[in-house]
Scaffold this active site. Structure first.
Site, PDB file in Angstrom:
ATOM      1  CB  SER A 105      23.704  11.042  44.289  1.00 18.15           C
ATOM      2  OG  SER A 105      23.053  10.207  43.936  1.00 18.15           O
ATOM      3  CE  LYS A 179      19.974   9.603  42.245  1.00 18.48           C
ATOM      4  NZ  LYS A 179      20.737   8.966  43.502  1.00 18.48           N
ATOM      5  CE  LYS A 247      23.721  15.251  47.467  1.00 16.39           C
ATOM      6  NZ  LYS A 247      24.216  13.884  46.732  1.00 16.39           N
TER       7      LYS A 247
END
Length: 305
Positions: A105, A179, A247
């Site tokens: 990701s 995502k 993150k």
């Protein structure tokens, strides 16, 4: 249909870079599906654990990709992917026509940069982040969001089938955007379930019975099922560490700035995860946000005394 998809054709050689929480079960699924897999991990012991299941273990990322037809990466962030691909010599060793499938990701602009750099070397790139956590990786039920050339994604159908369900969502970077949107929903829903748990307990109800009571109603979700169960059982060993959730939320914020979007719910939950990580919760599962919210409410209760 590609040559490797034809009956009797030699299976394509796969290199898998990054065999941590998610990468190891994914590599294991590919091995069980009959693909020859060479694995590498920065902590070699995590790669060697797969040798008993038939994986070849490489001493370096560069060694792992020699002769590979397909290279999977499952690394912590965009910086790590860039380092492995371009600083550790991987990209320079890939043969023309090879395919890099980045299931990490990372920020969409970085994924597009990787795709362009590899294209110049006649190497295909698919950004294919996944959702479903360790449970989905082990079961082969991951949701795979693939950005890049649709024909290349289709050519990987049998490979992806070992891991879960793939959907081609658009050009390079589109997988990462999807995502991030997924992570928005996950984070906000974790926050909603955690706050609900705090409310019902304050009102004298059982958290466990509350969760049972609303199953099948409009509030039903996989978050309520899995992470709600973690909250009831107070089991917060990391499947998805909170630092990685943060993150992803930071990346969402960067995209919101780029597109001039106001995403207030995302901004609020990002603040909560930032505080939780700063308070030492970085390696706690993201469902452990409950602990942070409990601490806030306990402090508020003490201030009223």
């Amino acid at each position: 249909m590609t040559l490797s998809d034809r009956a009797g054709a030699k299976p394509r050689q796969i290199a898998f870079l990054g065999t941590g929480l998610m990468g190891a079960p994914m590599a294991r699924r590919l091995l069980k599906a009959g693909f020859p897999v060479t694995v590498w991990n920065r902590d070699r012991s995590k790669a060697e654990a797969l040798s008993v299941e038939g994986a070849a273990v490489a001493a370096s990322a560069a060694d792992a990709v020699r002769g590979a037809d397909i290279v999977f990466t499952m690394l912590s962030d965009g910086k790590a992917v860039t380092d492995v691909l371009f600083n550790q010599g991987v990209a320079g060793l890939l043969k023309p026509g090879a395919i890099v499938v980045d299931t990490s990701s990372i920020a969409p602009p970085i994924a597009r940069e990787h795709a362009e750099a590899l294209r110049q070397q006649q190497v295909h790139h698919i950004d294919a982040p996944v959702s479903g956590g360790v449970v989905g990786a082990e079961a082969g039920t991951l949701a795979i969001m693939a950005g890049g050339d649709a024909a290349i994604v289709e050519s990987l159908a049998k490979v992806f089938a070992a891991l879960g369900r793939v959907t081609h969502v658009g050009p390079s970077g589109a997988g990462q955007i999807c995502k991030l949107a997924n992570q928005q929903i996950v984070a906000i829903t974790i926050g909603a379930v955690a706050e609900a748990m705090i409310l019902v307990e304050a009102g004298g109800a059982s958290r466990e019975k509350f969760r049972e009571a609303i199953r099948g109603g409009f509030a039903e979700s996989r978050i309520l099922d899995l992470h709600g169960g973690r909250m009831v059982n107070r089991s917060f060993a990391p499947g998805g560490p909170s630092r990685l959730q943060l993150k992803d939320l930071d990346a969402v914020a960067a995209m919101a700035d780029l597109f001039s979007l106001d995403l207030p719910l995302t901004a609020m939950i990002r603040d909560e995860f930032r505080d939780f990580v700063a308070d030492g919760g970085g390696d706690t599962d993201h469902s452990g946000l409950l602990l942070h919210l409990e601490k806030i409410n306990q402090r508020m209760g003490e201030e009223k005394l």
